[in-house]
Design an enzyme around this catalytic site. Structure first.
Site, mmCIF file in Angstrom:
data_model
loop_
_atom_site.group_PDB
_atom_site.id
_atom_site.type_symbol
_atom_site.label_atom_id
_atom_site.label_comp_id
_atom_site.label_asym_id
_atom_site.label_seq_id
_atom_site.Cartn_x
_atom_site.Cartn_y
_atom_site.Cartn_z
ATOM 1 N N ASN A 107 -23.881 -29.341 17.168
ATOM 2 C CA ASN A 107 -25.021 -28.436 17.395
ATOM 3 C C ASN A 107 -26.318 -29.059 16.911
ATOM 4 O O ASN A 107 -27.156 -28.419 16.309
ATOM 5 C CB ASN A 107 -24.783 -27.049 16.773
ATOM 6 C CG ASN A 107 -24.607 -27.086 15.262
ATOM 7 O OD1 ASN A 107 -24.459 -28.134 14.656
ATOM 8 N ND2 ASN A 107 -24.627 -25.910 14.644
ATOM 9 N N ASP A 180 -25.925 -16.361 16.455
ATOM 10 C CA ASP A 180 -25.092 -17.474 15.995
ATOM 11 C C ASP A 180 -23.616 -17.169 16.231
ATOM 12 O O ASP A 180 -22.867 -17.993 16.762
ATOM 13 C CB ASP A 180 -25.309 -17.700 14.494
ATOM 14 C CG ASP A 180 -26.548 -18.516 14.195
ATOM 15 O OD1 ASP A 180 -26.684 -19.614 14.745
ATOM 16 O OD2 ASP A 180 -27.387 -18.048 13.409
#
Length: 410
Positions: A107, A180
């Protein structure tokens, strides 16, 4: 096969929450998840507040055995190795590992992995069967792909903050970092789907997961673009605008949520409130009228709940099969027998102190009948598995490993 993903090797380059959430779910399904951290800096959450250790939970590190609570939760059932991916030797070593791996998850900001030489274009040549998943704030394409994003920015960007709360409160984010968490769930789902595709075709592929895309896809089931035409405020508080009543109502000692999604729900609620007169009122029996006059409906329900304790209201409503729930505090949830029985509250282990800490983490949420999932291991000590992983996946011998360690590559 004891778990669905037994034998699947995942190289985890992720940080903070969205990526670690994805790999945590994969670990719960049996994948061998290997966290790879920079030997100089490590995982940023491993020694960051709030800390958990022998003296309890604190914003200050009270002992050398304290570790970051977020790390202790998110790194469960994973292995930990260190590798400097900013060095040529580190990248070369990582490619040797990729040749024997199934999945890479990262990420980094858009484009960073390519600049490091570990993007899908480079690693797919090393291992054509590789599943490569990138999780970013806004995706790898589009004009905003390079914007830095944390959860509140994404909630704001896709409109969630503008529809949360009440008109008088201004924009409000959800109480947890939901973008998230949701992106991590989508990423894990995409990885499992890509593994199934590889099983059928032999081919790997890249997966581009955007936190913004994932969150938007969930909230836009609501006809938000039609609210103005329906005469609705975007901020609806706790209600669902398609049903009436459907809201949170105050009781003598707390709050309860009551919802009527069907006519039979409404009829049952009217019965427990002992307001049969509403059934004789033609308008109250029509959902479109109740939606247009929801404030009047809410006042009637609230006047009933305010005279009762939450437990009594819930007992009455459940007996009549009216959908409802108490609004539990987090302390209440920690003692909710239902979650305990389903194994959803687990004690957190600190590998440095070798003991449990005074905190809990969520158990594995999917209940498979044949291949039960679970977080079988606690969070590892940072770098705990470096030697084992390098030897097995990259064929690194002891002498080479010592040299790499001297150079700071591992």
């Amino acid at each position: 096969m004891s778990k669905i993903l037994d034998g699947v090797v995942v190289l985890d380059l992720t940080r903070f929450f969205s990526g670690p959430q994805a790999t945590l779910l994969l670990a719960g399904m049996g994948a061998e998840v290997i966290k790879i951290d920079d030997p100089k800096t490590g995982d940023p959450t491993a020694f960051a507040p709030p800390y958990a250790g022998p003296r309890g939970i604190s914003f200050e590190r009270q002992t050398d055995l304290d570790m970051g609570l977020a790390y202790l939760k998110r790194a469960r059932a994973k292995k930990s190795a260190t590798l400097d991916l900013k060095s040529e030797q580190g990248v070369a070593l990582f490619k040797r590992m990729v040749a024997n791996a199934d999945v890479v998850v990262e990420n980094f900001s858009a484009g960073v992995a390519d600049r490091l030489g570990i993007g899908y274009a480079q690693l797919g040549q090393v291992n054509p069967r590789l599943i490569y998943c990138s999780v970013t704030g806004y995706g790898s394409t589009g004009p905003d792909k390079n914007l830095k994003a944390y959860d509140p920015m994404v909630q704001a960007a896709v409109g969630l903050m503008s529809i949360t709360g009440k008109p008088e409160t201004g924009p409000v984010k959800a109480g947890s970092p939901i973008s998230d968490a949701i992106a991590g769930i989508f990423a894990a789902n995409g990885i499992v789907a890509a593994l199934l595709h590889r099983e059928r075709t032999g081919a790997g592929q890249a997966i581009d997961v955007s936190m913004a895309d994932c969150l938007f896809s969930l909230i836009f089931d609501e006809p938000l673009d039609c609210y103005k035409r329906l005469g609705l405020e975007f901020q609806q508080g706790s209600r669902i605008m398609r049903f009436s009543p459907f809201n949170a109502y105050q009781t003598m000692d707390g709050w309860v949520v009551i919802g009527t999604a069907t006519q039979s729900d409404w009829t049952a609620l009217v019965g427990v409130m002992q307001r049969d007169d509403l059934l004789e009122h033609g308008d109250f029996c029509r959902l479109p009228w109740r939606l247009a006059n929801n404030a009047d409906v809410d006042r009637i329900v609230a006047s009933w709940t305010r005279k009762l304790r939450s437990a009594d209201a819930i007992e009455i409503l459940n007996r009549a099969k009216v959908p409802c729930s108490p609004v539990r505090t987090i302390d209440d949830v920690m003692h909710w027998a239902h979650l305990e029985e389903r194994g959803m509250v687990e004690r957190v282990w600190n590998p440095l102190s070798g003991s449990h800490v005074d905190a809990a983490a969520a158990g594995f949420p999917l209940k498979f009948s044949r291949t039960p999932g679970a977080y079988d291991g606690h969070a590892p000590r940072p770098g705990q598995h470096t030697d084992e992983v390098m030897a097995r996946l990259a064929n690194v011998e002891d002498a080479e490993l010592r040299a790499l360690r001297t150079l700071g590559v591992v």
